[in-house]
Design a protein around this motif. Sequence first.
Motif, PDB file in Angstrom:
ATOM      1  N   GLU A 148     -91.969 -75.804 -10.178  1.00 19.48           N
ATOM      2  CA  GLU A 148     -93.097 -76.061  -9.280  1.00 19.48           C
ATOM      3  C   GLU A 148     -92.875 -75.450  -7.902  1.00 19.48           C
ATOM      4  OE1 GLU A 148     -96.110 -77.305  -9.512  1.00 19.48           O
ATOM      5  OE2 GLU A 148     -95.880 -77.530 -11.673  1.00 19.48           O
ATOM      6  N   GLU A 149     -91.642 -75.451  -7.424  1.00 18.16           N
ATOM      7  CA  GLU A 149     -91.379 -74.856  -6.107  1.00 18.16           C
ATOM      8  C   GLU A 149     -91.640 -73.361  -6.140  1.00 18.16           C
ATOM      9  OE1 GLU A 149     -87.688 -74.281  -2.952  1.00 18.16           O
ATOM     10  OE2 GLU A 149     -87.600 -75.902  -4.443  1.00 18.16           O
ATOM     11  N   VAL A 150     -91.219 -72.706  -7.204  1.00 15.23           N
ATOM     12  CA  VAL A 150     -91.468 -71.268  -7.350  1.00 15.23           C
ATOM     13  C   VAL A 150     -92.962 -71.006  -7.475  1.00 15.23           C
ATOM     14  CG1 VAL A 150     -91.106 -69.252  -8.828  1.00 15.23           C
ATOM     15  CG2 VAL A 150     -89.209 -70.837  -8.380  1.00 15.23           C
ATOM     16  N   ILE A 151     -93.657 -71.834  -8.245  1.00 16.21           N
ATOM     17  CA  ILE A 151     -95.111 -71.667  -8.415  1.00 16.21           C
ATOM     18  C   ILE A 151     -95.821 -71.795  -7.074  1.00 16.21           C
ATOM     19  CG2 ILE A 151     -97.181 -72.688  -9.427  1.00 16.21           C
ATOM     20  CD1 ILE A 151     -95.442 -73.436 -11.858  1.00 16.21           C
ATOM     21  N   ARG A 152     -95.466 -72.803  -6.275  1.00 12.41           N
ATOM     22  CA  ARG A 152     -96.110 -72.974  -4.962  1.00 12.41           C
ATOM     23  C   ARG A 152     -95.850 -71.780  -4.060  1.00 12.41           C
ATOM     24  NH1 ARG A 152     -94.479 -78.420  -5.663  1.00 12.41           N
ATOM     25  NH2 ARG A 152     -92.552 -78.034  -4.492  1.00 12.41           N
ATOM     26  N   ARG A 153     -94.652 -71.220  -4.146  1.00 18.01           N
ATOM     27  CA  ARG A 153     -94.322 -70.069  -3.313  1.00 18.01           C
ATOM     28  C   ARG A 153     -95.083 -68.820  -3.765  1.00 18.01           C
ATOM     29  NH1 ARG A 153     -89.310 -70.216  -4.072  1.00 18.01           N
ATOM     30  NH2 ARG A 153     -88.967 -68.406  -5.428  1.00 18.01           N
ATOM     31  N   GLN A 194    -111.980 -57.822 -11.790  1.00 16.53           N
ATOM     32  CA  GLN A 194    -111.399 -57.918 -10.452  1.00 16.53           C
ATOM     33  C   GLN A 194    -112.030 -59.059  -9.661  1.00 16.53           C
ATOM     34  OE1 GLN A 194    -108.997 -56.772  -8.738  1.00 16.53           O
ATOM     35  NE2 GLN A 194    -108.375 -54.775  -9.495  1.00 16.53           N
ATOM     36  N   GLY A 195    -111.172 -59.911  -9.078  1.00 14.25           N
ATOM     37  CA  GLY A 195    -111.630 -61.014  -8.249  1.00 14.25           C
ATOM     38  C   GLY A 195    -111.727 -62.341  -8.964  1.00 14.25           C
ATOM     39  N   ASP A 196    -111.703 -62.342 -10.304  1.00 14.41           N
ATOM     40  CA  ASP A 196    -111.760 -63.585 -11.067  1.00 14.41           C
ATOM     41  C   ASP A 196    -110.408 -64.289 -11.045  1.00 14.41           C
ATOM     42  OD1 ASP A 196    -114.365 -62.981 -11.702  1.00 14.41           O
ATOM     43  OD2 ASP A 196    -113.953 -62.468 -13.803  1.00 14.41           O
ATOM     44  N   ASP A 197    -110.438 -65.578 -11.359  1.00 13.90           N
ATOM     45  CA  ASP A 197    -109.193 -66.334 -11.487  1.00 13.90           C
ATOM     46  C   ASP A 197    -108.353 -65.783 -12.640  1.00 13.90           C
ATOM     47  OD1 ASP A 197    -110.029 -67.904  -9.423  1.00 13.90           O
ATOM     48  OD2 ASP A 197    -110.347 -69.718 -10.622  1.00 13.90           O
ATOM     49  N   VAL A 198    -107.041 -65.995 -12.535  1.00 10.81           N
ATOM     50  CA  VAL A 198    -106.104 -65.547 -13.558  1.00 10.81           C
ATOM     51  C   VAL A 198    -105.284 -66.742 -14.035  1.00 10.81           C
ATOM     52  CG1 VAL A 198    -105.997 -63.203 -12.649  1.00 10.81           C
ATOM     53  CG2 VAL A 198    -104.381 -64.924 -11.801  1.00 10.81           C
ATOM     54  N   PHE A 234     -97.876 -68.732  -5.606  1.00 10.86           N
ATOM     55  CA  PHE A 234     -99.328 -68.917  -5.655  1.00 10.86           C
ATOM     56  C   PHE A 234     -99.754 -69.925  -4.595  1.00 10.86           C
ATOM     57  CE2 PHE A 234     -97.739 -67.943  -9.937  1.00 10.86           C
ATOM     58  CZ  PHE A 234     -98.375 -66.720 -10.145  1.00 10.86           C
ATOM     59  N   PRO A 235     -99.712 -69.513  -3.327  1.00  5.87           N
ATOM     60  CA  PRO A 235     -99.995 -70.441  -2.226  1.00  5.87           C
ATOM     61  C   PRO A 235    -101.436 -70.945  -2.206  1.00  5.87           C
ATOM     62  CG  PRO A 235     -99.810 -68.179  -1.422  1.00  5.87           C
ATOM     63  CD  PRO A 235     -99.352 -68.165  -2.846  1.00  5.87           C
ATOM     64  N   LYS A 236    -102.330 -70.298  -2.943  1.00  7.65           N
ATOM     65  CA  LYS A 236    -103.717 -70.781  -3.004  1.00  7.65           C
ATOM     66  C   LYS A 236    -103.872 -71.958  -3.958  1.00  7.65           C
ATOM     67  CE  LYS A 236    -105.379 -66.068  -2.175  1.00  7.65           C
ATOM     68  NZ  LYS A 236    -106.079 -64.898  -2.768  1.00  7.65           N
ATOM     69  N   GLY A 237    -102.790 -72.323  -4.641  1.00 12.99           N
ATOM     70  CA  GLY A 237    -102.841 -73.444  -5.562  1.00 12.99           C
ATOM     71  C   GLY A 237    -103.324 -73.046  -6.939  1.00 12.99           C
ATOM     72  N   TYR A 238    -103.400 -74.035  -7.820  1.00 15.96           N
ATOM     73  CA  TYR A 238    -103.868 -73.762  -9.183  1.00 15.96           C
ATOM     74  C   TYR A 238    -104.513 -75.002  -9.771  1.00 15.96           C
ATOM     75  CZ  TYR A 238     -99.666 -76.180 -10.927  1.00 15.96           C
ATOM     76  OH  TYR A 238     -98.686 -77.109 -11.198  1.00 15.96           O
ATOM     77  N   ASN A 239    -105.287 -74.795 -10.822  1.00 16.77           N
ATOM     78  CA  ASN A 239    -105.974 -75.865 -11.537  1.00 16.77           C
ATOM     79  C   ASN A 239    -105.407 -75.916 -12.944  1.00 16.77           C
ATOM     80  OD1 ASN A 239    -107.775 -77.802 -12.459  1.00 16.77           O
ATOM     81  ND2 ASN A 239    -109.418 -76.304 -12.846  1.00 16.77           N
ATOM     82  N   ALA A 240    -104.707 -77.012 -13.264  1.00 19.55           N
ATOM     83  CA  ALA A 240    -104.079 -77.152 -14.585  1.00 19.55           C
ATOM     84  C   ALA A 240    -105.072 -77.795 -15.550  1.00 19.55           C
ATOM     85  CB  ALA A 240    -102.810 -77.971 -14.482  1.00 19.55           C
ATOM     86  N   LEU A 285    -102.209 -74.089 -19.476  1.00 17.55           N
ATOM     87  CA  LEU A 285    -103.392 -73.331 -19.041  1.00 17.55           C
ATOM     88  C   LEU A 285    -103.656 -73.650 -17.572  1.00 17.55           C
ATOM     89  CD1 LEU A 285    -105.727 -71.440 -19.681  1.00 17.55           C
ATOM     90  CD2 LEU A 285    -106.990 -73.401 -20.599  1.00 17.55           C
ATOM     91  N   ARG A 286    -103.034 -72.845 -16.692  1.00 17.54           N
ATOM     92  CA  ARG A 286    -103.106 -73.084 -15.255  1.00 17.54           C
ATOM     93  C   ARG A 286    -103.811 -71.897 -14.595  1.00 17.54           C
ATOM     94  NH1 ARG A 286     -96.747 -73.731 -14.726  1.00 17.54           N
ATOM     95  NH2 ARG A 286     -97.029 -71.893 -16.044  1.00 17.54           N
ATOM     96  N   MET A 287    -104.993 -72.171 -14.060  1.00 18.60           N
ATOM     97  CA  MET A 287    -105.806 -71.131 -13.454  1.00 18.60           C
ATOM     98  C   MET A 287    -105.545 -71.075 -11.953  1.00 18.60           C
ATOM     99  SD  MET A 287    -107.302 -70.212 -16.231  1.00 18.60           S
ATOM    100  CE  MET A 287    -108.378 -68.955 -15.509  1.00 18.60           C
ATOM    101  N   THR A 288    -105.450 -69.834 -11.447  1.00 19.04           N
ATOM    102  CA  THR A 288    -105.195 -69.641 -10.015  1.00 19.04           C
ATOM    103  C   THR A 288    -105.995 -68.447  -9.522  1.00 19.04           C
ATOM    104  OG1 THR A 288    -103.440 -69.434  -8.343  1.00 19.04           O
ATOM    105  CG2 THR A 288    -103.191 -68.122 -10.336  1.00 19.04           C
ATOM    106  N   PRO A 289    -106.383 -68.442  -8.248  1.00 15.32           N
ATOM    107  CA  PRO A 289    -107.091 -67.262  -7.730  1.00 15.32           C
ATOM    108  C   PRO A 289    -106.231 -66.002  -7.868  1.00 15.32           C
ATOM    109  CG  PRO A 289    -107.339 -69.114  -6.223  1.00 15.32           C
ATOM    110  CD  PRO A 289    -106.314 -69.522  -7.255  1.00 15.32           C
ATOM    111  N   GLN A 290    -106.889 -64.879  -8.062  1.00 15.66           N
ATOM    112  CA  GLN A 290    -106.166 -63.611  -8.182  1.00 15.66           C
ATOM    113  C   GLN A 290    -105.246 -63.442  -6.981  1.00 15.66           C
ATOM    114  OE1 GLN A 290    -108.559 -60.217  -9.342  1.00 15.66           O
ATOM    115  NE2 GLN A 290    -107.171 -58.781  -8.361  1.00 15.66           N
TER     116      GLN A 290
END
Length: 212
Positions: free
Chosen positions: A186-191, A173-177, A193-199, A204-209
């Motif tokens: 990309e528009e759906v992803i931004r909507r 719990q609390g780790d990136d997913v 996952f508003p905290k963004g992600y690291n590709a 392999l795209r990591m984003t905050p939980q």
Amino acid sequence: MSLRLGDIAPDFEQDSSTGRIRFHEWLGHSWGVLFSHPADFTPVCTTELGLTSKLAGEFGKRNVKTIALSVDSVASHAEWIMDINETQAANVGFPILADGDRKVSELYDMIHPNASETFTVRSLFVIDPQKKVRLTITYPASTGRNFDEVLRVIDSLQLTDHYQVATPGNWKQGDDVVIVPSLKDEEVIRRKFPKGYNALRPYLRMTPQPDK
């Protein structure tokens, strides 16, 4: 025939330490953990049942009901529960099925003849509110279950059911997913996952939980 992930967990009616159980009715709209024990008054299982009792609050927060199984009688279970409560400083309130006729053991393929022709192996099933099997783990008699792992998997299942993510190795719990590879817009992803992600890679795209 063994149960596979996604199968409907077999329904049954059986006596237990808390009365007659009609399994699907008893589960209702909750998640469930069904776990088996070779017999009453076995040392490893005594510690496991005590631990499950102590984790009642954690299971409750996740809308999970727990139910154990042993091939011994209701009367034997009652005596065993007294031992569990005394030796583990516990208060066992969840049912222990009395599966003397092996009905549930056979439905859930808990008798493995090469391990024992009479005793159940130590299997555990996580079942979702739609009565589908979502996790199966089978342990040898010598190794106690890791209930932190059971709770971790339930957290992952409940999270990934509601978001288009998967959880990486050793996630808690609390780790990136991980954003699932099938999500590409990309528009759906931004909507979503508003905290963004690291590709790290396109797949392999990591984003905050997302629910934190």
